[in-house]
Design a protein around this motif. Structure first.
Motif, mmCIF file in Angstrom:
data_model
loop_
_atom_site.group_PDB
_atom_site.id
_atom_site.type_symbol
_atom_site.label_atom_id
_atom_site.label_comp_id
_atom_site.label_asym_id
_atom_site.label_seq_id
_atom_site.Cartn_x
_atom_site.Cartn_y
_atom_site.Cartn_z
ATOM 1 N N ILE A 135 -11.780 1.549 -4.537
ATOM 2 C CA ILE A 135 -11.976 0.482 -5.198
ATOM 3 C C ILE A 135 -10.795 -0.443 -4.864
ATOM 4 C CG2 ILE A 135 -11.972 -0.676 -7.513
ATOM 5 C CD1 ILE A 135 -12.917 1.987 -8.407
ATOM 6 N N ASN A 136 -11.190 -1.741 -4.395
ATOM 7 C CA ASN A 136 -10.100 -2.848 -4.246
ATOM 8 C C ASN A 136 -9.965 -3.619 -5.623
ATOM 9 O OD1 ASN A 136 -8.597 -4.924 -3.306
ATOM 10 N ND2 ASN A 136 -10.230 -5.858 -2.412
ATOM 11 N N VAL A 170 -3.621 5.752 -6.473
ATOM 12 C CA VAL A 170 -3.132 4.398 -6.593
ATOM 13 C C VAL A 170 -2.328 3.889 -5.477
ATOM 14 C CG1 VAL A 170 -2.931 2.415 -8.005
ATOM 15 C CG2 VAL A 170 -3.829 4.563 -9.008
ATOM 16 N N PHE A 171 -2.742 2.734 -4.819
ATOM 17 C CA PHE A 171 -1.642 2.111 -4.042
ATOM 18 C C PHE A 171 -1.500 0.834 -4.111
ATOM 19 C CE2 PHE A 171 -4.039 5.792 -2.236
ATOM 20 C CZ PHE A 171 -2.994 6.760 -1.615
ATOM 21 N N ALA A 172 -0.264 0.381 -3.995
ATOM 22 C CA ALA A 172 -0.120 -1.364 -4.361
ATOM 23 C C ALA A 172 0.305 -1.764 -2.912
ATOM 24 C CB ALA A 172 1.123 -1.471 -5.127
ATOM 25 N N THR A 173 -0.117 -3.019 -2.598
ATOM 26 C CA THR A 173 0.163 -3.706 -1.597
ATOM 27 C C THR A 173 1.719 -4.029 -1.343
ATOM 28 O OG1 THR A 173 -2.224 -4.866 -1.553
ATOM 29 C CG2 THR A 173 -0.364 -5.645 -0.058
ATOM 30 N N GLN A 182 -2.081 -8.701 -7.395
ATOM 31 C CA GLN A 182 -2.197 -8.341 -5.972
ATOM 32 C C GLN A 182 -3.184 -7.386 -5.962
ATOM 33 O OE1 GLN A 182 0.677 -5.188 -4.502
ATOM 34 N NE2 GLN A 182 1.735 -5.623 -6.379
ATOM 35 N N ASN A 183 -3.701 -6.919 -4.426
ATOM 36 C CA ASN A 183 -4.498 -5.922 -4.356
ATOM 37 C C ASN A 183 -4.118 -4.553 -4.549
ATOM 38 O OD1 ASN A 183 -5.052 -8.404 -1.986
ATOM 39 N ND2 ASN A 183 -7.189 -7.314 -2.523
ATOM 40 N N LEU A 184 -4.778 -3.904 -5.227
ATOM 41 C CA LEU A 184 -4.357 -2.521 -5.847
ATOM 42 C C LEU A 184 -5.390 -1.636 -5.114
ATOM 43 C CD1 LEU A 184 -2.731 -2.908 -9.148
ATOM 44 C CD2 LEU A 184 -1.484 -2.756 -7.073
ATOM 45 N N PHE A 185 -5.333 -0.594 -4.868
ATOM 46 C CA PHE A 185 -6.333 0.452 -4.403
ATOM 47 C C PHE A 185 -6.419 1.673 -5.028
ATOM 48 C CE2 PHE A 185 -4.900 -2.575 -1.139
ATOM 49 C CZ PHE A 185 -6.273 -2.964 -0.318
ATOM 50 N N LEU A 186 -7.572 2.131 -5.445
ATOM 51 C CA LEU A 186 -7.892 3.339 -6.255
ATOM 52 C C LEU A 186 -8.655 4.328 -5.367
ATOM 53 C CD1 LEU A 186 -7.887 0.762 -8.541
ATOM 54 C CD2 LEU A 186 -7.792 2.948 -10.080
ATOM 55 N N TYR A 219 0.111 10.486 0.358
ATOM 56 C CA TYR A 219 -0.212 9.813 1.653
ATOM 57 C C TYR A 219 0.511 8.272 1.349
ATOM 58 C CZ TYR A 219 -2.093 7.131 5.705
ATOM 59 O OH TYR A 219 -2.033 6.520 6.888
ATOM 60 N N SER A 220 1.071 7.899 2.236
ATOM 61 C CA SER A 220 1.635 6.384 2.282
ATOM 62 C C SER A 220 1.182 5.637 3.476
ATOM 63 C CB SER A 220 3.424 6.639 2.388
ATOM 64 O OG SER A 220 3.919 7.215 1.498
ATOM 65 N N PRO A 221 0.237 4.696 3.151
ATOM 66 C CA PRO A 221 -0.180 3.950 4.220
ATOM 67 C C PRO A 221 0.952 3.045 4.867
ATOM 68 C CG PRO A 221 -1.648 3.546 2.216
ATOM 69 C CD PRO A 221 -0.394 4.423 1.955
ATOM 70 N N GLN A 222 0.651 2.492 5.893
ATOM 71 C CA GLN A 222 1.467 1.710 6.577
ATOM 72 C C GLN A 222 1.865 0.344 6.054
ATOM 73 O OE1 GLN A 222 0.383 0.978 10.905
ATOM 74 N NE2 GLN A 222 2.305 -0.356 11.161
ATOM 75 N N GLU A 223 0.885 -0.238 5.389
ATOM 76 C CA GLU A 223 1.123 -1.648 4.567
ATOM 77 C C GLU A 223 1.106 -1.516 3.235
ATOM 78 O OE1 GLU A 223 -0.082 -5.053 6.708
ATOM 79 O OE2 GLU A 223 -1.021 -3.746 8.101
ATOM 80 N N ALA A 224 0.890 -0.184 2.515
ATOM 81 C CA ALA A 224 0.957 -0.213 1.080
ATOM 82 C C ALA A 224 1.754 0.950 0.461
ATOM 83 C CB ALA A 224 -0.672 0.057 0.606
ATOM 84 N N THR A 225 1.937 1.280 -0.910
ATOM 85 C CA THR A 225 3.056 2.171 -1.334
ATOM 86 C C THR A 225 2.126 2.898 -2.717
ATOM 87 O OG1 THR A 225 4.815 0.679 -0.851
ATOM 88 C CG2 THR A 225 5.209 2.448 -2.596
ATOM 89 N N PRO A 226 2.219 4.115 -2.245
ATOM 90 C CA PRO A 226 1.590 4.986 -3.626
ATOM 91 C C PRO A 226 2.372 4.692 -4.933
ATOM 92 C CG PRO A 226 2.740 6.454 -2.076
ATOM 93 C CD PRO A 226 2.837 4.959 -1.431
ATOM 94 N N ILE A 227 1.678 4.251 -6.057
ATOM 95 C CA ILE A 227 2.345 4.079 -7.261
ATOM 96 C C ILE A 227 1.782 5.080 -8.495
ATOM 97 C CG2 ILE A 227 2.744 1.706 -6.764
ATOM 98 C CD1 ILE A 227 0.583 1.134 -8.544
ATOM 99 N N GLN A 228 2.335 5.465 -9.370
ATOM 100 C CA GLN A 228 1.867 6.270 -10.410
ATOM 101 C C GLN A 228 1.493 5.084 -11.641
ATOM 102 O OE1 GLN A 228 1.544 9.476 -10.440
ATOM 103 N NE2 GLN A 228 2.182 9.664 -8.468
ATOM 104 N N ILE A 229 0.220 5.451 -12.235
ATOM 105 C CA ILE A 229 -0.150 4.714 -13.583
ATOM 106 C C ILE A 229 0.251 5.602 -14.720
ATOM 107 C CG2 ILE A 229 -1.858 3.749 -14.752
ATOM 108 C CD1 ILE A 229 -1.157 2.189 -12.253
ATOM 109 N N ILE A 230 1.089 5.300 -15.545
ATOM 110 C CA ILE A 230 1.628 6.225 -16.385
ATOM 111 C C ILE A 230 1.766 5.240 -17.640
ATOM 112 C CG2 ILE A 230 3.533 7.387 -17.640
ATOM 113 C CD1 ILE A 230 4.393 8.049 -14.582
ATOM 114 N N GLY A 231 1.292 5.569 -18.824
ATOM 115 C CA GLY A 231 1.400 5.193 -20.223
ATOM 116 C C GLY A 231 0.495 3.742 -20.010
#
Length: 256
Positions: free
Chosen positions: A190-191, A218-221, A229-233, A243-255
């Motif tokens: 999902i974008n 979940v990944f953040a641009t 911004q564009n977030l990817f689920l 995994y860490s994409p070349q142009e995005a960063t994995p993030i945690q959704i907490i609370g």
């Protein structure tokens, strides 16, 4: 002056301030549709043509000097995630056509796209060179419902009305449907345009997907950006490795 004309005047003033020119404009029963061009995009020089529904959103972009390249970072991130988590997929289903960037990239695969607005499809052909192959006009949920159970290795939700996902494509019922249509190793991507922090709907979306899919990433641009911004689920019934994409960063959704 009607609403479209007011929005049109504002849009034209806004894009001129950003060094863009308006190539084409029209409206459908769903949205205003603009085709714009500029000489610089995401720090790169070229001749960039964009599809926009509003001044603050871009539904697709190509560099006319390199039309086969993925001009937008969100397209490159999408392809990166697909190539990592579904590298050998055979069948895919996209909801939201835009200019057909992802479907064109995987033209050698069996990729079906659902687009609710027929004018968007025509604009993608006329101004962005899309062939229209395997694009079906209609509601994405209804068209997905017509697919065979467990037939899709990939479902990509990229449908937008202005800058928001259509509400019926964010329900538990919709995610249950995607789960029914995905193959056992299949993935849902999902974008989502939102914020990393203080975005209540992102938490709602995350919770609804997690009710259906046991694995969700979940990944953040831009992990430091505070505005939208564009977030990817990425969701699956199968384990998803870190995994860490070349142009995005994995993030945690907490609370919340």
């Amino acid at each position: 002056m009607n609403k479209f004309n007011r929005n049109e005047d504002f849009f034209e003033r806004f894009i001129s301030l950003n060094g863009s020119i308006l190539v084409y404009k029209t409206s459908s029963s769903y949205q205003n549709i603009y085709v714009t061009e500029r000489s610089k995009y995401e720090g790169t020089q070229g001749k960039f043509r964009m599809l926009q529904f509003s001044f603050d959103g871009i539904q697709g972009v190509i560099n006319l000097e390199q039309p086969q390249a993925l001009a937008a970072s969100y397209s490159r991130i999408t392809v990166d995630l697909i190539n990592h988590y579904a590298s050998d997929f055979n069948k895919g289903f996209i909801i939201g056509h835009g200019i057909g960037t992802v479907s064109s990239y995987y033209s050698h695969k069996h990729m079906v796209t659902a687009e609710i607005d027929p004018i968007v499809v025509e604009v993608s052909k006329t101004f962005f060179g899309h062939t229209g192959k395997n694009v079906f006009v209609g509601d994405g949920q209804a068209l997905l419902n017509n697919q065979e159970p467990h037939s899709q290795d990939l479902i990509f939700l990229d449908a937008y009305s202005n800058s928001e996902l259509p509400s019926h494509l964010t329900t538990k019922e919709f995610f249950t449907l995607t789960n029914e249509k995905l193959s056992d190793p299949g993935i849902l991507i999902i974008n989502y345009i939102g914020m990393i922090k203080n975005d209540k709907f992102l938490h709602t979306l995350h919770a609804r997907i997690s009710e259906i899919f046991p694995y969700l990433k979940v990944f953040a641009t831009n992990s430091k950006k505070k505005t939208k911004q564009n977030l990817f689920l990425v969701a699956s019934r199968q384990f998803l490795e870190d995994y860490s994409p070349q142009e995005a960063t994995p993030i945690q959704i907490i609370g919340i």
